[in-house]
Write a protein that holds these residues in place. Structure first.
Motif, PDB file in Angstrom:
ATOM      1  N   THR A  57       0.810  -1.222   0.000  1.00 42.61           N
ATOM      2  CA  THR A  57       0.000   0.000   0.000  1.00 42.61           C
ATOM      3  C   THR A  57       0.843   1.271   0.000  1.00 42.61           C
ATOM      4  OG1 THR A  57      -0.218  -0.026   2.409  1.00 42.61           O
ATOM      5  CG2 THR A  57      -1.958  -1.074   1.159  1.00 42.61           C
ATOM      6  N   ILE A  58       2.045   1.229   0.541  1.00 43.09           N
ATOM      7  CA  ILE A  58       2.844   2.467   0.568  1.00 43.09           C
ATOM      8  C   ILE A  58       3.758   2.592  -0.643  1.00 43.09           C
ATOM      9  CG2 ILE A  58       2.762   2.701   3.068  1.00 43.09           C
ATOM     10  CD1 ILE A  58       5.632   1.625   3.159  1.00 43.09           C
ATOM     11  N   GLY A  59       3.607   1.673  -1.571  1.00 47.72           N
ATOM     12  CA  GLY A  59       4.303   1.860  -2.839  1.00 47.72           C
ATOM     13  C   GLY A  59       5.604   1.109  -2.988  1.00 47.72           C
ATOM     14  N   LEU A  60       5.567  -0.191  -2.709  1.00 52.96           N
ATOM     15  CA  LEU A  60       6.761  -1.007  -2.895  1.00 52.96           C
ATOM     16  C   LEU A  60       7.183  -1.025  -4.358  1.00 52.96           C
ATOM     17  CD1 LEU A  60       8.482  -2.581  -0.905  1.00 52.96           C
ATOM     18  CD2 LEU A  60       7.211  -4.633  -1.493  1.00 52.96           C
ATOM     19  N   LEU A 112       9.673 -15.731   7.261  1.00 52.12           N
ATOM     20  CA  LEU A 112       9.321 -16.420   6.020  1.00 52.12           C
ATOM     21  C   LEU A 112       8.445 -15.539   5.132  1.00 52.12           C
ATOM     22  CD1 LEU A 112       8.327 -20.101   5.596  1.00 52.12           C
ATOM     23  CD2 LEU A 112       6.952 -18.353   4.520  1.00 52.12           C
ATOM     24  N   ASN A 113       7.370 -14.978   5.690  1.00 56.79           N
ATOM     25  CA  ASN A 113       6.485 -14.159   4.860  1.00 56.79           C
ATOM     26  C   ASN A 113       7.017 -12.756   4.649  1.00 56.79           C
ATOM     27  OD1 ASN A 113       4.421 -15.221   3.444  1.00 56.79           O
ATOM     28  ND2 ASN A 113       2.836 -14.806   4.928  1.00 56.79           N
ATOM     29  N   LEU A 114       7.830 -12.261   5.567  1.00 49.43           N
ATOM     30  CA  LEU A 114       8.446 -10.952   5.386  1.00 49.43           C
ATOM     31  C   LEU A 114       9.338 -10.958   4.151  1.00 49.43           C
ATOM     32  CD1 LEU A 114       8.858  -8.127   6.744  1.00 49.43           C
ATOM     33  CD2 LEU A 114      10.895  -9.098   7.798  1.00 49.43           C
ATOM     34  N   LEU A 115       9.995 -12.092   3.891  1.00 50.43           N
ATOM     35  CA  LEU A 115      10.910 -12.209   2.761  1.00 50.43           C
ATOM     36  C   LEU A 115      10.331 -13.016   1.597  1.00 50.43           C
ATOM     37  CD1 LEU A 115      14.210 -12.964   4.733  1.00 50.43           C
ATOM     38  CD2 LEU A 115      13.415 -10.760   3.841  1.00 50.43           C
ATOM     39  N   ASN A 116       9.018 -13.271   1.631  1.00 43.95           N
ATOM     40  CA  ASN A 116       8.375 -14.096   0.610  1.00 43.95           C
ATOM     41  C   ASN A 116       7.992 -13.245  -0.605  1.00 43.95           C
ATOM     42  OD1 ASN A 116       6.833 -15.823  -0.908  1.00 43.95           O
ATOM     43  ND2 ASN A 116       5.391 -16.333   0.709  1.00 43.95           N
ATOM     44  N   PRO A 117       8.687 -13.411  -1.739  1.00 40.54           N
ATOM     45  CA  PRO A 117       8.372 -12.580  -2.908  1.00 40.54           C
ATOM     46  C   PRO A 117       6.956 -12.796  -3.424  1.00 40.54           C
ATOM     47  CG  PRO A 117       9.984 -14.290  -3.474  1.00 40.54           C
ATOM     48  CD  PRO A 117       9.792 -14.340  -1.997  1.00 40.54           C
ATOM     49  N   LYS A 118       6.402 -14.000  -3.226  1.00 40.68           N
ATOM     50  CA  LYS A 118       5.039 -14.274  -3.697  1.00 40.68           C
ATOM     51  C   LYS A 118       4.034 -13.381  -2.984  1.00 40.68           C
ATOM     52  CE  LYS A 118       1.362 -17.659  -3.785  1.00 40.68           C
ATOM     53  NZ  LYS A 118       0.790 -18.819  -3.137  1.00 40.68           N
ATOM     54  N   ALA A 119       4.227 -13.147  -1.681  1.00 41.38           N
ATOM     55  CA  ALA A 119       3.294 -12.316  -0.918  1.00 41.38           C
ATOM     56  C   ALA A 119       3.279 -10.886  -1.457  1.00 41.38           C
ATOM     57  CB  ALA A 119       3.668 -12.324   0.559  1.00 41.38           C
ATOM     58  N   TYR A 120       4.466 -10.314  -1.690  1.00 44.88           N
ATOM     59  CA  TYR A 120       4.524  -8.944  -2.201  1.00 44.88           C
ATOM     60  C   TYR A 120       3.940  -8.850  -3.603  1.00 44.88           C
ATOM     61  CZ  TYR A 120       7.411  -7.768   1.808  1.00 44.88           C
ATOM     62  OH  TYR A 120       7.850  -7.554   3.077  1.00 44.88           O
ATOM     63  N   ALA A 122       1.696 -10.774  -4.921  1.00 46.49           N
ATOM     64  CA  ALA A 122       0.242 -10.948  -4.826  1.00 46.49           C
ATOM     65  C   ALA A 122      -0.431  -9.641  -4.406  1.00 46.49           C
ATOM     66  CB  ALA A 122      -0.091 -12.064  -3.838  1.00 46.49           C
ATOM     67  N   PHE A 123       0.125  -8.972  -3.397  1.00 51.77           N
ATOM     68  CA  PHE A 123      -0.522  -7.753  -2.915  1.00 51.77           C
ATOM     69  C   PHE A 123      -0.337  -6.576  -3.872  1.00 51.77           C
ATOM     70  CE2 PHE A 123      -0.410 -10.025   1.182  1.00 51.77           C
ATOM     71  CZ  PHE A 123      -1.781 -10.089   1.337  1.00 51.77           C
ATOM     72  N   LEU A 124       0.765  -6.538  -4.577  1.00 54.43           N
ATOM     73  CA  LEU A 124       0.918  -5.496  -5.599  1.00 54.43           C
ATOM     74  C   LEU A 124      -0.154  -5.668  -6.666  1.00 54.43           C
ATOM     75  CD1 LEU A 124       4.805  -5.366  -5.957  1.00 54.43           C
ATOM     76  CD2 LEU A 124       3.319  -3.615  -4.974  1.00 54.43           C
ATOM     77  N   ALA A 125      -0.418  -6.923  -7.061  1.00 57.03           N
ATOM     78  CA  ALA A 125      -1.467  -7.201  -8.052  1.00 57.03           C
ATOM     79  C   ALA A 125      -2.844  -6.849  -7.489  1.00 57.03           C
ATOM     80  CB  ALA A 125      -1.423  -8.674  -8.462  1.00 57.03           C
ATOM     81  N   ILE A 126      -3.102  -7.243  -6.257  1.00 54.05           N
ATOM     82  CA  ILE A 126      -4.419  -6.990  -5.646  1.00 54.05           C
ATOM     83  C   ILE A 126      -4.688  -5.500  -5.515  1.00 54.05           C
ATOM     84  CG2 ILE A 126      -5.720  -7.165  -3.480  1.00 54.05           C
ATOM     85  CD1 ILE A 126      -4.446 -10.006  -3.185  1.00 54.05           C
ATOM     86  N   GLY A 140     -10.187   3.096   1.285  1.00 55.23           N
ATOM     87  CA  GLY A 140     -10.288   1.933   0.395  1.00 55.23           C
ATOM     88  C   GLY A 140      -9.113   0.984   0.574  1.00 55.23           C
ATOM     89  N   ASN A 141      -7.906   1.532   0.690  1.00 55.62           N
ATOM     90  CA  ASN A 141      -6.709   0.700   0.888  1.00 55.62           C
ATOM     91  C   ASN A 141      -6.721  -0.005   2.241  1.00 55.62           C
ATOM     92  OD1 ASN A 141      -5.572   1.189  -1.608  1.00 55.62           O
ATOM     93  ND2 ASN A 141      -4.286   2.871  -0.897  1.00 55.62           N
ATOM     94  N   ILE A 142      -7.171   0.716   3.285  1.00 48.33           N
ATOM     95  CA  ILE A 142      -7.224   0.114   4.627  1.00 48.33           C
ATOM     96  C   ILE A 142      -8.219  -1.053   4.644  1.00 48.33           C
ATOM     97  CG2 ILE A 142      -7.959   0.497   7.015  1.00 48.33           C
ATOM     98  CD1 ILE A 142      -6.743   3.304   6.812  1.00 48.33           C
ATOM     99  N   VAL A 143      -9.428  -0.824   4.092  1.00 42.84           N
ATOM    100  CA  VAL A 143     -10.445  -1.880   4.091  1.00 42.84           C
ATOM    101  C   VAL A 143     -10.006  -3.045   3.203  1.00 42.84           C
ATOM    102  CG1 VAL A 143     -12.868  -2.433   3.584  1.00 42.84           C
ATOM    103  CG2 VAL A 143     -12.290  -0.233   4.617  1.00 42.84           C
TER     104      VAL A 143
END
Length: 199
Positions: A57-60, A112-120, A122-126, A140-143
């Motif tokens: 949300t903050i623009g990775l 594990l999830n902090l360094l998981n590229p799949k998580a980032y 996925a959320f960039l896409a979402i 909208g971003n918070i909800v």
């Protein structure tokens, strides 16, 4: 708005529920050590996922576009740590009190999830395509983030429970070792796939 929620929940469940490093690690932990002992690992994974949500949300994307080498470093560091967790699961002793020290814990799940590229990814896409259409983008971003975390909690808990259901089937040490090695192998495949796909 209801349709947007349904699409967001479905997309999040599919992206986060697919057999990636975190879900496979949860299933392997549940199978090897049981649901109760795997719960701290689950909580760590969810906290790490929360960081990924905030990062998205903050623009990775902007950070990675400014410093492309940072993205590669994160991907390889994440891949290496997931391989460490896979090794920890595969090499764990039989399920005994002495083996309890080998259970992946809260810190392991968080890293594990902090360094998981799949998580980032996925959320960039979402957040770029399925963010909830509130008049205020911030709200909208918070909800959207809270909804994603709620879906992830359900999906990840189901993976842990799936592993827990498999546990009695593999109560013999030899069978337990086989399932741990299978799950660890699947985690390695997931890491390789993620590194190739998101490289």
């Amino acid at each position: 708005m209801l349709e947007s929620f349904v699409v967001l929940i479905t997309t999040t469940a599919l992206l986060l529920g697919s057999p990636g490093p975190a879900p496979l690690a949860l299933a392997a932990t549940g199978a090897a050590f049981g649901i109760k002992k795997g719960t701290p690992f689950l909580l760590g994974i969810l906290l790490g996922l929360s960081v990924a949500i905030v990062g998205a949300t903050i623009g990775l994307t902007a950070l990675f576009s400014q410093f492309p080498n940072f993205r590669a470093v994160c991907q390889f560091a994440g891949g290496a740590y997931i391989l460490y967790i896979a090794y920890k699961i595969a090499s764990a002793p039989s399920i005994t009190e002495q083996g309890a020290k080998s259970v992946p814990g809260f810190k392991d799940g968080f890293i594990l999830n902090l360094l998981n590229p799949k998580a980032y990814a996925a959320f960039l896409a979402i957040f770029s395509q399925f963010s909830l259409p509130f008049p205020d983008t911030y709200v909208g971003n918070i909800v959207t983030g809270i909804t994603c975390l709620a879906v992830a909690t359900v999906v990840d808990a189901l993976w842990l429970m799936l592993g827990g259901l498999l546990r009695p089937i593999f109560s013999e040490p030899k069978q337990a070792r086989i399932i741990r090695i299978i799950f660890a192998g699947l985690m390695v495949v997931a890491v390789i796939y993620a590194l190739v796909r998101f490289a």
